[in-house]
Design a protein around this motif. Sequence first.
Motif, mmCIF file in Angstrom:
data_model
loop_
_atom_site.group_PDB
_atom_site.id
_atom_site.type_symbol
_atom_site.label_atom_id
_atom_site.label_comp_id
_atom_site.label_asym_id
_atom_site.label_seq_id
_atom_site.Cartn_x
_atom_site.Cartn_y
_atom_site.Cartn_z
ATOM 1 N N ILE A 168 6.636 -48.138 19.119
ATOM 2 C CA ILE A 168 7.884 -47.365 19.131
ATOM 3 C C ILE A 168 8.252 -47.041 20.579
ATOM 4 O O ILE A 168 7.434 -46.536 21.342
ATOM 5 N N GLY A 169 9.498 -47.315 20.941
ATOM 6 C CA GLY A 169 9.965 -47.042 22.296
ATOM 7 C C GLY A 169 11.221 -46.200 22.308
ATOM 8 O O GLY A 169 11.543 -45.492 21.339
ATOM 9 N N ASN A 170 11.960 -46.308 23.388
ATOM 10 C CA ASN A 170 13.120 -45.443 23.604
ATOM 11 C C ASN A 170 14.222 -45.637 22.563
ATOM 12 O O ASN A 170 14.819 -44.670 22.081
ATOM 13 N N ALA A 171 14.491 -46.878 22.213
ATOM 14 C CA ALA A 171 15.611 -47.150 21.306
ATOM 15 C C ALA A 171 15.337 -46.669 19.887
ATOM 16 O O ALA A 171 16.109 -45.885 19.322
ATOM 17 N N TYR A 172 14.235 -47.127 19.310
ATOM 18 C CA TYR A 172 14.003 -46.811 17.904
ATOM 19 C C TYR A 172 13.571 -45.366 17.688
ATOM 20 O O TYR A 172 13.754 -44.822 16.597
ATOM 21 N N SER A 173 13.040 -44.720 18.712
ATOM 22 C CA SER A 173 12.736 -43.292 18.560
ATOM 23 C C SER A 173 14.030 -42.502 18.372
ATOM 24 O O SER A 173 14.084 -41.550 17.590
ATOM 25 N N ASP A 174 15.098 -42.891 19.079
ATOM 26 C CA ASP A 174 16.390 -42.235 18.877
ATOM 27 C C ASP A 174 16.872 -42.422 17.435
ATOM 28 O O ASP A 174 17.362 -41.479 16.793
ATOM 29 N N GLU A 175 16.744 -43.645 16.941
ATOM 30 C CA GLU A 175 17.197 -43.940 15.586
ATOM 31 C C GLU A 175 16.366 -43.194 14.538
ATOM 32 O O GLU A 175 16.901 -42.692 13.546
ATOM 33 N N ILE A 176 15.069 -43.115 14.776
ATOM 34 C CA ILE A 176 14.177 -42.415 13.845
ATOM 35 C C ILE A 176 14.521 -40.928 13.781
ATOM 36 O O ILE A 176 14.643 -40.340 12.698
ATOM 37 N N LEU A 177 14.691 -40.305 14.937
ATOM 38 C CA LEU A 177 14.968 -38.870 14.974
ATOM 39 C C LEU A 177 16.333 -38.548 14.375
ATOM 40 O O LEU A 177 16.500 -37.517 13.724
ATOM 41 N N HIS A 178 17.280 -39.432 14.565
ATOM 42 C CA HIS A 178 18.585 -39.218 13.940
ATOM 43 C C HIS A 178 18.463 -39.327 12.425
ATOM 44 O O HIS A 178 19.017 -38.509 11.678
ATOM 45 N N ARG A 179 17.715 -40.321 11.955
ATOM 46 C CA ARG A 179 17.531 -40.495 10.508
ATOM 47 C C ARG A 179 16.823 -39.276 9.902
ATOM 48 O O ARG A 179 17.140 -38.851 8.788
ATOM 49 N N ALA A 180 15.862 -38.719 10.657
ATOM 50 C CA ALA A 180 15.093 -37.571 10.163
ATOM 51 C C ALA A 180 15.818 -36.246 10.370
ATOM 52 O O ALA A 180 15.340 -35.201 9.913
ATOM 53 N N ARG A 181 16.949 -36.261 11.098
ATOM 54 C CA ARG A 181 17.730 -35.056 11.389
ATOM 55 C C ARG A 181 16.885 -34.032 12.156
ATOM 56 O O ARG A 181 16.894 -32.837 11.851
ATOM 57 N N LEU A 182 16.173 -34.518 13.169
ATOM 58 C CA LEU A 182 15.307 -33.657 13.964
ATOM 59 C C LEU A 182 15.649 -33.773 15.449
ATOM 60 O O LEU A 182 16.026 -34.841 15.929
ATOM 61 N N ASP A 256 14.829 -43.380 34.309
ATOM 62 C CA ASP A 256 15.440 -44.607 33.811
ATOM 63 C C ASP A 256 15.737 -44.561 32.321
ATOM 64 O O ASP A 256 16.280 -45.518 31.766
ATOM 65 N N ASN A 257 15.368 -43.475 31.665
ATOM 66 C CA ASN A 257 15.529 -43.395 30.216
ATOM 67 C C ASN A 257 16.681 -42.481 29.811
ATOM 68 O O ASN A 257 16.997 -41.518 30.504
ATOM 69 N N GLU A 258 17.267 -42.821 28.677
ATOM 70 C CA GLU A 258 18.337 -42.001 28.128
ATOM 71 C C GLU A 258 18.040 -41.733 26.666
ATOM 72 O O GLU A 258 17.767 -42.655 25.901
ATOM 73 N N THR A 259 18.067 -40.469 26.280
ATOM 74 C CA THR A 259 17.886 -40.086 24.888
ATOM 75 C C THR A 259 19.246 -39.797 24.285
ATOM 76 O O THR A 259 20.012 -39.006 24.830
ATOM 77 N N ASN A 260 19.548 -40.461 23.184
ATOM 78 C CA ASN A 260 20.815 -40.225 22.500
ATOM 79 C C ASN A 260 20.564 -39.493 21.183
ATOM 80 O O ASN A 260 19.582 -39.772 20.490
ATOM 81 N N TYR A 261 21.441 -38.566 20.849
ATOM 82 C CA TYR A 261 21.273 -37.770 19.632
ATOM 83 C C TYR A 261 22.624 -37.241 19.172
ATOM 84 O O TYR A 261 23.602 -37.220 19.941
#
Length: 293
Positions: A168-182, A256-261
């Motif tokens: 799990i990296g930067n991209a799918y962690s954003d997708e996971i957290l959005h799906r989990a509403r966390l 270098d990383n961006e977290t989207n939420y």
Amino acid sequence: MPELPDVTVYVERLDAKVRGDTLEQVRILNPFLLRTALPPIAQAQGKKVVGVERLGKRVVLALEGDLFLVIHLMIAGRLRWLAAGAKPPGKIALATFEFGAGTLVLTEAGTRRRASLHLVAGRGALSAMDPGGIDVLSGDLAAFSAQLQAENHTLKRSLTNPRLFSGIGNAYSDEILHRARLSPVMLTRSMKPDETARLFEATRAVMTEWTDLLRDEAGDWPDKVTAFHPKMAVHGRYGQPCPVCGSPVQRIVHADNETNYCARCQTGGKLLADRALSRLLKASWPKHIDDIE
């Protein structure tokens, strides 16, 4: 960076092409790529491929003689498959692996050379390269919860820690957290049991769905591996509407990383402090999504 879904599809397609074939020649086109000296890389030549595996975010070619070629793509590394005799791309090609059926080319965009290649002997040496994170698709809720509780960090940091979770990296962690509403900045040891269960289910669902999607899109070979896919809910979609509530997707930029939420779906409307922009704006930094909508 290619993550579990991308690497899984690479492994599946490569296994179908080279299992049982002979690795005729390895050409190292950039001296910084190869990170091991023993066994010498020439020892891999002439060996048959007995399988292709995933080790976290690494692609592993298992060769006869208990040898393993380990490819880590890092951020900008990609794999290409060319017909036998075809010329590899110019400056971005780091190495070629020539088989009877065709040529595997390791490329890396940009000028920062982060991709790596290791040749190791023995399953023990290969296992030593594993950071130790659990496979979220095969582990259970108890194991997942134990990993989260092992250290008290933000959810974003924990999900992307390869010592805790594999692939799990930067991209799918954003997708996971959005799906989990966390919230990405929620601390792991402050989570309630129902939140942990929700995160576990979201992690498995997102990784499974994206692996299936990329597998279907790949065709003969995944030529368009990217961290920014148009079907993603929030990752790489700053300022665009959340597909659930329509609020503009927000971001936190760090190095270098961006977290989207989505503030409305994940943080109760609260805008998280961006290390660069919020410090610049100070009192003018909006605190709630309603302040900017």
